[in-house]
Motif scaffolding. Sequence first.
Motif, PDB file in Angstrom:
ATOM      1  N   GLU A  81     -30.279  -0.404   2.564  1.00 29.15           N
ATOM      2  CA  GLU A  81     -30.722  -0.940   1.281  1.00 29.15           C
ATOM      3  C   GLU A  81     -32.090  -1.609   1.355  1.00 29.15           C
ATOM      4  O   GLU A  81     -32.700  -1.901   0.324  1.00 29.15           O
ATOM      5  CB  GLU A  81     -29.683  -1.947   0.772  1.00 29.15           C
ATOM      6  CG  GLU A  81     -28.334  -1.299   0.472  1.00 29.15           C
ATOM      7  CD  GLU A  81     -27.212  -2.315   0.341  1.00 29.15           C
ATOM      8  OE1 GLU A  81     -27.513  -3.528   0.497  1.00 29.15           O
ATOM      9  OE2 GLU A  81     -26.064  -1.902   0.110  1.00 29.15           O
TER      10      GLU A  81
ATOM     11  N   ASN B   8     -36.135  -2.226   2.097  1.00 24.51           N
ATOM     12  CA  ASN B   8     -37.325  -1.477   1.728  1.00 24.51           C
ATOM     13  C   ASN B   8     -37.759  -0.574   2.876  1.00 24.51           C
ATOM     14  O   ASN B   8     -38.029  -1.043   3.977  1.00 24.51           O
ATOM     15  CB  ASN B   8     -38.463  -2.452   1.374  1.00 24.51           C
ATOM     16  CG  ASN B   8     -39.713  -1.726   0.898  1.00 24.51           C
ATOM     17  OD1 ASN B   8     -39.628  -0.652   0.300  1.00 24.51           O
ATOM     18  ND2 ASN B   8     -40.860  -2.314   1.156  1.00 24.51           N
ATOM     19  N   GLY B   9     -37.826   0.741   2.606  1.00 23.60           N
ATOM     20  CA  GLY B   9     -38.249   1.679   3.645  1.00 23.60           C
ATOM     21  C   GLY B   9     -37.219   1.872   4.729  1.00 23.60           C
ATOM     22  O   GLY B   9     -37.530   2.368   5.809  1.00 23.60           O
TER      23      GLY B   9
END
Length: 215
Positions: A104, A106-107
Amino acid sequence: MLHLHTDSVLEVTVHSAHGLQKVERLGKNDPYVRLSVDVDNSKQYDKFKTEVKSNAEDPSWEQSFDIREISDKHTDLFVEVLDQDKGADAPIAYTAIPLNQVKEANGQSLSARFDLYNKHGVAQGEISLTIRIVQPGQESSGRITYDGNFQKAESRVDEEQKKRFKKLVLKETASDVGAAAAIGGLFAAGAGLLAGHNKKAEEAKKREQALAEDQ
Protein backbone atom coordinates in the motif's frame (compact mmCIF):
# COMPACT_ATOMS: atom_id res chain seq x y z
CA MET A 1 -4.33 -9.35 -0.39
CA LEU A 2 -0.87 -8.81 -1.83
CA HIS A 3 -1.44 -10.50 -5.21
CA LEU A 4 2.25 -11.26 -5.57
CA HIS A 5 3.63 -12.99 -8.65
CA THR A 6 5.86 -15.99 -7.96
CA ASP A 7 8.72 -14.10 -9.66
CA SER A 8 8.31 -11.11 -7.36
CA VAL A 9 11.32 -10.08 -5.28
CA LEU A 10 11.20 -8.74 -1.75
CA GLU A 11 14.10 -6.33 -1.28
CA VAL A 12 14.99 -5.70 2.35
CA THR A 13 17.65 -3.27 3.56
CA VAL A 14 18.55 -3.66 7.23
CA HIS A 15 19.62 -0.23 8.44
CA SER A 16 20.03 -0.20 12.21
CA ALA A 17 18.59 -1.14 15.59
CA HIS A 18 18.16 0.81 18.81
CA GLY A 19 17.26 0.04 22.41
CA LEU A 20 18.25 -3.63 22.24
CA GLN A 21 18.17 -5.65 25.44
CA LYS A 22 21.65 -6.47 26.75
CA VAL A 23 22.11 -10.26 26.84
CA GLU A 24 25.89 -10.43 27.24
CA ARG A 25 26.92 -11.10 30.83
CA LEU A 26 30.27 -9.42 30.26
CA GLY A 27 30.76 -6.66 27.71
CA LYS A 28 28.33 -5.52 25.03
CA ASN A 29 26.17 -7.43 22.55
CA ASP A 30 27.58 -8.69 19.24
CA PRO A 31 24.30 -8.43 17.32
CA TYR A 32 23.22 -9.55 13.88
CA VAL A 33 19.87 -9.71 12.07
CA ARG A 34 18.33 -12.53 10.07
CA LEU A 35 15.21 -12.57 7.91
CA SER A 36 12.63 -14.97 6.52
CA VAL A 37 9.18 -14.90 4.91
CA ASP A 38 8.48 -18.38 6.35
CA VAL A 39 8.23 -18.24 10.12
CA ASP A 40 10.11 -21.46 10.85
CA ASN A 41 12.39 -21.76 7.81
CA SER A 42 15.84 -22.09 9.41
CA LYS A 43 17.61 -22.32 6.04
CA GLN A 44 16.12 -19.00 4.96
CA TYR A 45 17.07 -17.31 8.23
CA ASP A 46 20.64 -18.54 7.74
CA LYS A 47 20.72 -17.35 4.11
CA PHE A 48 19.46 -13.82 4.74
CA LYS A 49 21.68 -12.76 7.60
CA THR A 50 23.67 -9.59 8.26
CA GLU A 51 27.23 -9.42 9.44
CA VAL A 52 27.93 -9.34 13.17
CA LYS A 53 28.58 -5.97 14.80
CA SER A 54 30.95 -6.46 17.72
CA ASN A 55 30.37 -4.62 21.01
CA ALA A 56 27.51 -2.57 19.57
CA GLU A 57 24.74 -0.99 21.66
CA ASP A 58 22.97 0.65 18.70
CA PRO A 59 24.29 -1.31 15.69
CA SER A 60 24.13 -0.13 12.08
CA TRP A 61 24.41 -2.58 9.18
CA GLU A 62 23.16 -0.97 5.92
CA GLN A 63 22.97 -4.40 4.27
CA SER A 64 20.46 -5.40 1.59
CA PHE A 65 18.94 -8.75 0.64
CA ASP A 66 16.77 -9.96 -2.24
CA ILE A 67 14.28 -12.61 -1.11
CA ARG A 68 12.95 -14.37 -4.21
CA GLU A 69 10.09 -16.75 -4.97
CA ILE A 70 7.61 -14.99 -2.72
CA SER A 71 3.87 -15.35 -3.24
CA ASP A 72 0.51 -14.44 -1.68
CA LYS A 73 1.06 -16.99 1.11
CA HIS A 74 3.95 -14.85 2.39
CA THR A 75 2.04 -12.25 4.37
CA ASP A 76 4.80 -11.21 6.80
CA LEU A 77 8.51 -10.56 6.98
CA PHE A 78 9.92 -12.28 10.07
CA VAL A 79 12.90 -10.60 11.71
CA GLU A 80 15.18 -11.95 14.43
CA VAL A 81 18.02 -10.18 16.23
CA LEU A 82 20.61 -12.39 17.93
CA ASP A 83 23.86 -11.99 19.83
CA GLN A 84 26.76 -14.04 18.50
CA ASP A 85 28.27 -16.29 21.15
CA LYS A 86 30.79 -19.13 21.35
CA GLY A 87 28.02 -21.61 22.12
CA ALA A 88 24.45 -21.13 20.93
CA ASP A 89 23.76 -17.54 19.89
CA ALA A 90 21.59 -15.61 22.35
CA PRO A 91 18.23 -14.36 21.04
CA ILE A 92 17.70 -10.65 21.66
CA ALA A 93 14.42 -9.73 19.94
CA TYR A 94 12.03 -10.57 17.11
CA THR A 95 9.15 -9.09 15.13
CA ALA A 96 6.70 -9.87 12.33
CA ILE A 97 6.09 -7.12 9.75
CA PRO A 98 2.86 -7.32 7.71
CA LEU A 99 3.73 -6.93 4.03
CA ASN A 100 0.37 -5.48 3.04
CA GLN A 101 1.55 -2.08 4.30
CA VAL A 102 4.47 -2.29 1.85
CA LYS A 103 2.08 -3.01 -1.01
CA GLU A 104 0.00 0.00 0.00
CA ALA A 105 3.01 2.29 0.35
CA ASN A 106 3.97 4.79 -2.33
CA GLY A 107 5.87 2.98 -5.08
CA GLN A 108 5.56 -0.32 -3.14
CA SER A 109 8.49 0.77 -0.99
CA LEU A 110 8.41 1.36 2.76
CA SER A 111 11.22 2.83 4.85
CA ALA A 112 10.27 2.79 8.52
CA ARG A 113 11.04 1.93 12.13
CA PHE A 114 9.45 -1.20 13.58
CA ASP A 115 8.97 -2.35 17.17
CA LEU A 116 10.96 -5.38 18.30
CA TYR A 117 9.68 -7.77 20.99
CA ASN A 118 11.34 -9.78 23.77
CA LYS A 119 10.56 -13.39 24.70
CA HIS A 120 7.49 -12.27 26.66
CA GLY A 121 6.04 -10.49 23.64
CA VAL A 122 6.70 -7.06 25.15
CA ALA A 123 7.95 -4.27 22.86
CA GLN A 124 11.64 -3.65 23.48
CA GLY A 125 13.80 -1.77 21.00
CA GLU A 126 13.33 -0.86 17.34
CA ILE A 127 14.74 -1.86 13.97
CA SER A 128 14.88 0.37 10.88
CA LEU A 129 14.27 -1.28 7.51
CA THR A 130 13.51 -0.43 3.91
CA ILE A 131 11.22 -3.03 2.30
CA ARG A 132 10.35 -3.08 -1.41
CA ILE A 133 8.23 -5.38 -3.53
CA VAL A 134 9.64 -5.61 -7.06
CA GLN A 135 7.21 -7.21 -9.50
CA PRO A 136 8.34 -9.01 -12.71
CA GLY A 137 9.51 -6.46 -15.26
CA GLN A 138 10.19 -3.80 -12.66
CA GLU A 139 13.63 -2.60 -11.68
CA SER A 140 14.90 -1.77 -8.25
CA SER A 141 14.80 1.95 -7.53
CA GLY A 142 18.09 1.73 -5.66
CA ARG A 143 18.99 1.40 -1.99
CA ILE A 144 18.05 3.89 0.72
CA THR A 145 20.32 4.86 3.61
CA TYR A 146 18.70 5.49 6.98
CA ASP A 147 18.80 9.20 7.79
CA GLY A 148 17.34 8.95 11.28
CA ASN A 149 13.94 10.34 10.23
CA PHE A 150 11.95 7.22 9.36
CA GLN A 151 8.37 7.12 10.62
CA LYS A 152 6.98 4.26 12.75
CA ALA A 153 5.17 1.48 10.89
CA GLU A 154 3.25 -1.63 11.92
CA SER A 155 4.85 -4.71 13.39
CA ARG A 156 3.35 -7.40 15.59
CA VAL A 157 3.89 -10.50 17.72
CA ASP A 158 3.24 -13.63 15.68
CA GLU A 159 2.43 -16.52 18.02
CA GLU A 160 4.32 -19.09 15.95
CA GLN A 161 7.39 -16.86 15.86
CA LYS A 162 7.05 -16.28 19.60
CA LYS A 163 7.13 -20.07 20.18
CA ARG A 164 10.16 -20.35 17.90
CA PHE A 165 11.92 -17.56 19.76
CA LYS A 166 11.31 -19.21 23.14
CA LYS A 167 12.85 -22.42 21.77
CA LEU A 168 15.92 -20.43 20.75
CA VAL A 169 16.11 -18.99 24.27
CA LEU A 170 15.90 -22.49 25.80
CA LYS A 171 18.59 -23.76 23.41
CA GLU A 172 20.92 -20.92 24.37
CA THR A 173 20.23 -21.47 28.08
CA ALA A 174 20.98 -25.20 27.75
CA SER A 175 24.21 -24.34 25.96
CA ASP A 176 25.25 -22.04 28.81
CA VAL A 177 24.41 -24.70 31.39
CA GLY A 178 26.43 -27.28 29.47
CA ALA A 179 29.40 -24.94 29.21
CA ALA A 180 29.21 -24.14 32.92
CA ALA A 181 29.05 -27.86 33.75
CA ALA A 182 32.07 -28.54 31.56
CA ILE A 183 34.03 -25.77 33.26
CA GLY A 184 32.92 -27.09 36.65
CA GLY A 185 34.08 -30.55 35.63
CA LEU A 186 37.49 -29.19 34.70
CA PHE A 187 37.78 -27.44 38.05
CA ALA A 188 36.69 -30.61 39.86
CA ALA A 189 39.18 -32.70 37.89
CA GLY A 190 41.92 -30.18 38.64
CA ALA A 191 41.03 -30.18 42.31
CA GLY A 192 41.07 -33.99 42.34
CA LEU A 193 44.50 -34.10 40.73
CA LEU A 194 45.80 -31.53 43.19
CA ALA A 195 44.38 -33.49 46.13
CA GLY A 196 45.96 -36.68 44.82
CA HIS A 197 49.29 -34.94 44.37
CA ASN A 198 49.17 -33.52 47.90
CA LYS A 199 48.31 -36.93 49.33
CA LYS A 200 51.26 -38.59 47.57
CA ALA A 201 53.57 -35.83 48.75
CA GLU A 202 52.40 -36.29 52.34
CA GLU A 203 52.92 -40.08 52.16
CA ALA A 204 56.44 -39.60 50.76
CA LYS A 205 57.26 -37.19 53.56
CA LYS A 206 56.08 -39.70 56.16
CA ARG A 207 58.24 -42.43 54.61
CA GLU A 208 61.27 -40.13 54.72
CA GLN A 209 60.62 -39.38 58.38
CA ALA A 210 60.26 -43.09 59.20
CA LEU A 211 63.58 -43.90 57.48
CA ALA A 212 65.31 -41.10 59.37
CA GLU A 213 64.02 -42.43 62.71
CA ASP A 214 65.24 -45.98 61.88
CA GLN A 215 68.73 -44.67 61.25
